[in-house]
Every structure is written in C-alpha cells, then in structure tokens.
Design a protein around this motif. Structure first.
Motif, PDB file in Angstrom:
ATOM      1  N   PRO A   3       0.845  -1.208   0.000  1.00 10.62           N
ATOM      2  CA  PRO A   3       0.000   0.000   0.000  1.00 10.62           C
ATOM      3  C   PRO A   3       0.883   1.263   0.000  1.00 10.62           C
ATOM      4  CG  PRO A   3       0.091  -0.925   2.207  1.00 10.62           C
ATOM      5  CD  PRO A   3       0.859  -1.868   1.325  1.00 10.62           C
ATOM      6  N   TYR A   4       1.507   1.556  -1.147  1.00 12.47           N
ATOM      7  CA  TYR A   4       2.538   2.604  -1.215  1.00 12.47           C
ATOM      8  C   TYR A   4       2.039   3.956  -0.704  1.00 12.47           C
ATOM      9  CZ  TYR A   4       4.777  -0.791  -4.332  1.00 12.47           C
ATOM     10  OH  TYR A   4       5.338  -1.919  -4.858  1.00 12.47           O
ATOM     11  N   THR A   5       0.903   4.399  -1.233  1.00 14.37           N
ATOM     12  CA  THR A   5       0.426   5.740  -0.857  1.00 14.37           C
ATOM     13  C   THR A   5       0.105   5.815   0.632  1.00 14.37           C
ATOM     14  OG1 THR A   5      -1.786   5.031  -1.567  1.00 14.37           O
ATOM     15  CG2 THR A   5      -0.464   6.273  -3.142  1.00 14.37           C
ATOM     16  N   GLY A   6      -0.532   4.770   1.166  1.00 12.40           N
ATOM     17  CA  GLY A   6      -0.854   4.777   2.592  1.00 12.40           C
ATOM     18  C   GLY A   6       0.389   4.814   3.464  1.00 12.40           C
ATOM     19  N   LEU A   7       1.420   4.068   3.060  1.00 11.99           N
ATOM     20  CA  LEU A   7       2.660   4.064   3.852  1.00 11.99           C
ATOM     21  C   LEU A   7       3.325   5.433   3.856  1.00 11.99           C
ATOM     22  CD1 LEU A   7       4.193   0.620   2.779  1.00 11.99           C
ATOM     23  CD2 LEU A   7       2.970   1.177   4.890  1.00 11.99           C
ATOM     24  N   VAL A   8       3.334   6.112   2.706  1.00 11.23           N
ATOM     25  CA  VAL A   8       3.948   7.446   2.635  1.00 11.23           C
ATOM     26  C   VAL A   8       3.183   8.427   3.514  1.00 11.23           C
ATOM     27  CG1 VAL A   8       4.440   9.401   1.123  1.00 11.23           C
ATOM     28  CG2 VAL A   8       4.914   7.068   0.350  1.00 11.23           C
ATOM     29  N   VAL A   9       1.855   8.356   3.480  1.00 15.62           N
ATOM     30  CA  VAL A   9       1.057   9.283   4.286  1.00 15.62           C
ATOM     31  C   VAL A   9       1.235   9.003   5.779  1.00 15.62           C
ATOM     32  CG1 VAL A   9      -1.263  10.100   4.791  1.00 15.62           C
ATOM     33  CG2 VAL A   9      -0.616   9.590   2.448  1.00 15.62           C
ATOM     34  N   VAL A  10       1.243   7.746   6.166  1.00 13.86           N
ATOM     35  CA  VAL A  10       1.426   7.409   7.585  1.00 13.86           C
ATOM     36  C   VAL A  10       2.795   7.878   8.071  1.00 13.86           C
ATOM     37  CG1 VAL A  10       1.721   5.477   9.189  1.00 13.86           C
ATOM     38  CG2 VAL A  10      -0.190   5.489   7.602  1.00 13.86           C
ATOM     39  N   TYR A  11       3.825   7.655   7.265  1.00 13.12           N
ATOM     40  CA  TYR A  11       5.168   8.150   7.626  1.00 13.12           C
ATOM     41  C   TYR A  11       5.140   9.666   7.808  1.00 13.12           C
ATOM     42  CZ  TYR A  11       9.952   9.752   6.915  1.00 13.12           C
ATOM     43  OH  TYR A  11      11.152  10.401   7.046  1.00 13.12           O
ATOM     44  N   THR A  12       4.502  10.385   6.876  1.00 10.46           N
ATOM     45  CA  THR A  12       4.460  11.840   6.946  1.00 10.46           C
ATOM     46  C   THR A  12       3.734  12.321   8.189  1.00 10.46           C
ATOM     47  OG1 THR A  12       4.467  11.944   4.524  1.00 10.46           O
ATOM     48  CG2 THR A  12       3.791  13.924   5.705  1.00 10.46           C
ATOM     49  N   ILE A  13       2.594  11.701   8.492  1.00 13.38           N
ATOM     50  CA  ILE A  13       1.844  12.090   9.685  1.00 13.38           C
ATOM     51  C   ILE A  13       2.667  11.838  10.943  1.00 13.38           C
ATOM     52  CG2 ILE A  13      -0.155  11.495  11.111  1.00 13.38           C
ATOM     53  CD1 ILE A  13      -1.701  11.047   8.519  1.00 13.38           C
ATOM     54  N   ALA A  14       3.331  10.693  11.014  1.00 14.70           N
ATOM     55  CA  ALA A  14       4.157  10.379  12.190  1.00 14.70           C
ATOM     56  C   ALA A  14       5.311  11.355  12.336  1.00 14.70           C
ATOM     57  CB  ALA A  14       4.683   8.949  12.079  1.00 14.70           C
ATOM     58  N   ALA A  15       5.858  11.821  11.224  1.00 18.31           N
ATOM     59  CA  ALA A  15       7.033  12.699  11.274  1.00 18.31           C
ATOM     60  C   ALA A  15       6.676  14.163  11.496  1.00 18.31           C
ATOM     61  CB  ALA A  15       7.840  12.558   9.983  1.00 18.31           C
ATOM     62  N   ARG A  69      -1.840  12.652  15.031  1.00 18.40           N
ATOM     63  CA  ARG A  69      -1.428  11.249  14.980  1.00 18.40           C
ATOM     64  C   ARG A  69      -2.508  10.347  15.584  1.00 18.40           C
ATOM     65  NH1 ARG A  69       3.330  13.549  17.071  1.00 18.40           N
ATOM     66  NH2 ARG A  69       3.116  12.374  19.021  1.00 18.40           N
ATOM     67  N   LEU A  70      -3.177  10.821  16.639  1.00 22.11           N
ATOM     68  CA  LEU A  70      -4.234  10.039  17.266  1.00 22.11           C
ATOM     69  C   LEU A  70      -5.419   9.858  16.307  1.00 22.11           C
ATOM     70  CD1 LEU A  70      -5.387   8.633  19.759  1.00 22.11           C
ATOM     71  CD2 LEU A  70      -6.216  10.861  20.547  1.00 22.11           C
ATOM     72  N   VAL A  71      -5.784  10.943  15.624  1.00 26.96           N
ATOM     73  CA  VAL A  71      -6.888  10.853  14.657  1.00 26.96           C
ATOM     74  C   VAL A  71      -6.531   9.877  13.537  1.00 26.96           C
ATOM     75  CG1 VAL A  71      -8.197  12.139  12.923  1.00 26.96           C
ATOM     76  CG2 VAL A  71      -7.760  13.161  15.175  1.00 26.96           C
ATOM     77  N   ALA A  72      -5.299   9.991  13.009  1.00 25.88           N
ATOM     78  CA  ALA A  72      -4.880   9.099  11.919  1.00 25.88           C
ATOM     79  C   ALA A  72      -4.873   7.648  12.380  1.00 25.88           C
ATOM     80  CB  ALA A  72      -3.495   9.506  11.428  1.00 25.88           C
ATOM     81  N   GLY A  73      -4.392   7.401  13.586  1.00 32.32           N
ATOM     82  CA  GLY A  73      -4.360   6.030  14.097  1.00 32.32           C
ATOM     83  C   GLY A  73      -5.753   5.448  14.233  1.00 32.32           C
TER      84      GLY A  73
END
Length: 387
Positions: free
Chosen positions: A98-110, A117-121
């Motif tokens: 899931p390339y796009t999801g991984l990039v977005v999750v990394y960006t939110i975490a960083a 981060r809580l909302v995204a999780g």
C-alpha cells in the motif's frame, strides 16, 4: 570520488530543504512509478485486466501526495477515498504494497502533532481491516498490513526525533558561538580600552612635563584603537556570509604575541618579559587562539589593577600539555578587589581553559608577591598546525 559523492549529497539535501514541494512531487512520481509496474508486466491468465480507467484511478490515489506536508490528515482521507473508489468501481491490478498509505502514515508520524497522529491512528484502525476485507479477507494480509503500517509510523517518529535532536544541537551550537563572540569582544575591548585609559590619564601630565612623551602617548592610543578595530572586524567576520559560506578569518595565535607585548609596553610602560620552556611545537588553531586570549586578558588585568612594573609570560611545553603562566610584581589580590579576584576577565580565562579540557588557577604569586595566572591546556604530542 568519495568527497565528490558527499558533495552531491550535501547539495541535494540543501536543495531539498529549500524546495520541499519539489521533493513531494518527486516522491509522488516515484510512488506512481512503483504503482505502474503491475500495469505493464505481463498479466497471468484470469487476472483482472489492466485498463486505462484502472490506471487513471490508481493515479488519483497518488496525486494527493503532492500536498502531504501541508495537510497530511486531509491527504490521508483523500488517499483512503481514492483507494475505496478504485476497489469499488474497477477490477484492476492489485499492488504488492500500500505505497500511498505508507507514505502518508510516515508523513503524519514525522510532521503531525499528537492530536493529528491520534486521529490518523483511529482512522487506520478501521480502514485497514476494511480494506483487507474488501481485498482478500485473509488474516495473513491483515497481519502484514498492520506490520508495514506500524513500521512506517515508527520510521516517521524516528525521523521526528532526529530532527528535534538536530534542532537542539543547532541551538546549542548557536549559543556556544554567541558566548564565544561575547568573550572575544570582552577580551578585545577590555584590553584596548584599558591601555587607552592609562595613556589618556598620563597624557595631561606628559604635556606639561615632557611634550615628546605626550606625542608618544597619543600615538599609542591611536595604534591601540586601530588594532582593536582590526581584531573586531576579524572576529565579527564570522557573522558575514558570502555565497552562503561564512567568512572565518584566522584567529590570533602565538605569532601575534610579540605585537601584543609591544602594544602593552608602549601603552602602559609595563615591562613584558617573554620566554618558553621545553621544545616548542605547532599548536592546533583553537589552542593557539586560546593562549593568545588568555595572555591578553592576564596582561589587561595587570595593567588595570596590579600597579606593577614587570610582568612575565612563560609558556611551558610538556609531553601532552601546554602551561601558560603570567606573573606580575604588583600588589597582588586585595580584599574587596573584585577586578583582581573574580571579574569577568578571570571568569573568561577559566571558561576558555575548561572549553578545551584544561584548567586555570589565579591568585597570589608563588613568592607571595604580585598576581599569577596559571593555565594548563591539553595538547597532543604531535598535532598539525592550524588544525
């Protein structure tokens, strides 16, 4: 070759920091390239067809990544919506990751605060199982998806921690530089003003008693002022930039000591005796500059407070250290004499020595007369000059 590659890397990183949008576009293009692969490789018999409509929708899932830094949560919802649209409307090729999801999750975490981060999780706790159910309904895929998204989040948090550490390090470096500049300015101005005051106070007496001495006093005041201006320009040159590169002119070292002694002799009438013990050797630039400033401040202290006739400066070269000793024949430390006991100049000497791992001791001379400054600086047995 190694230095050239490092240069390319540093220039690339600087360009990326200056143009984050270009980096985000590059990331989106890279992800688009990865997602294109299932559409161009030969398809197995019975696999979903690689249609242009499916490819267009896969591109729609990538496009929001261009704005990932500016609105990461919005981009997350846009990516989830585009992926849901792809799954529900077309039967196109799947993706190994899931390339796009991984990039977005990394960006939110960083980049996102704790609330983001809580909302995204929370959203991902629902979206990931739903996506797996729509795709394969496999426990294996669910486990794998949870693992890769958790890894992307951890990498993002590590990036944020590293960025914060670099920021703290940069702030500490700036604070050290400000303290260094303050010490340099104190040493330069204190030394110059002390000599000028001594000459100015002696000027009226010399005008009446010996006009030729008055002329020499004015010459000494002028020379001291000019030298102070030269040193200030040299020291403040570090604050100027040319093409983004700081201009760091050489700091004074042992070669400038004779000129310092001449100015003290001319400016105050104090006799300066200079000598070395042991085999002299080249010193690192920071050590040589510290020796000069220590001697300068000790002489300024003598001129201002000691009422001395002679001051002795001795450098002793040891196997692994250098000892600087400045002794005068003045009246020594007096009760209540803050300038002789705990002024900013003596504090600065101790700070300079401590910054290089050395030590400084000040007090009455060894024979009970005068005042003495003793500084020990660690110096390797073999160093490169100016290093």
């Amino acid at each position: 070759m190694r230095g050239e590659l490092r240069g390319w890397w540093e220039r690339g990183r600087a360009s990326a920091e200056a143009n984050p949008l270009i980096v985000d576009i590059g990331v989106a293009l890279l992800v688009q390239g990865a997602m294109t692969m299932p559409f161009v490789v030969p398809r197995a018999a019975g696999a979903p067809p690689a249609t242009w409509a499916a490819y267009g929708l896969s591109t729609l899932t990538v496009l929001p990544l261009v704005w990932r830094r500016r609105a990461p949560l919005t981009v997350l919802f846009a990516v989830l919506a585009a992926n849901a649209l792809y799954r529900l409307t077309v039967d196109g090729p799947g993706q190994p990751l899931p390339y796009t999801g991984l990039v977005v999750v990394y960006t939110i975490a960083a980049l996102s605060p704790a609330r983001g981060r809580l909302v995204a999780g929370t959203v991902l706790l629902v979206a990931v199982p739903v996506g797996v159910w729509l795709n394969s309904r496999s426990a294996r895929e669910l486990t794998f998806s949870v693992f890769v998204f958790a890894a992307a989040y951890v990498f993002g948090r590590l990036t944020d921690a590293r960025r914060r550490a670099h920021r703290v390090e940069a702030e500490q470096a700036a604070a050290r530089e400000r303290a260094r500049i303050a010490r340099e300015m104190h040493d330069i101005l204190s030394h110059a003003v002390s000599l000028m005051i001594v000459q100015a106070e002696a000027g009226p007496v010399a005008v009446r008693a010996a006009p030729e001495r008055a002329e020499a006093a004015f010459d000494a005041i002028s020379a001291t002022g000019r030298d102070a201006m030269v040193q200030l320009r040299r020291m403040l040159g570090v604050l100027r930039e040319s093409d983004g590169v700081p201009l760091r002119e050489p700091q004074p070292g042992l070669a400038e000591l004779p000129g310092l002694f001449d100015r003290v002799r001319a400016g105050s009438g104090l006799e300066v005796v200079y000598g070395t013990v042991g085999r002299a050797r080249p010193l690192p630039g920071t050590v040589a500059a510290t020796v000069f400033r220590v001697v300068q401040e000790a002489l300024t202290n003598t001129v201002r407070h000691a009422d001395a006739r002679t001051v002795t400066v001795q450098l002793t070269y040891g196997e692994s250290d250098l000892c600087v000793r400045v002794t005068d024949d003045g009246r020594g430390p007096q009760a209540g004499g803050a300038g002789r006991r705990g002024g900013h100049g003596l504090v600065g000497i101790r700070e300079r020595a401590a910054a290089l791992g050395g030590s400084a001791v000040t007090g009455r001379g060894a024979d009970g007369r005068g005042f003495e400054v003793r500084v020990r600086l660690p110096v390797p047995a073999a160093v490169e000059a100016g290093r």
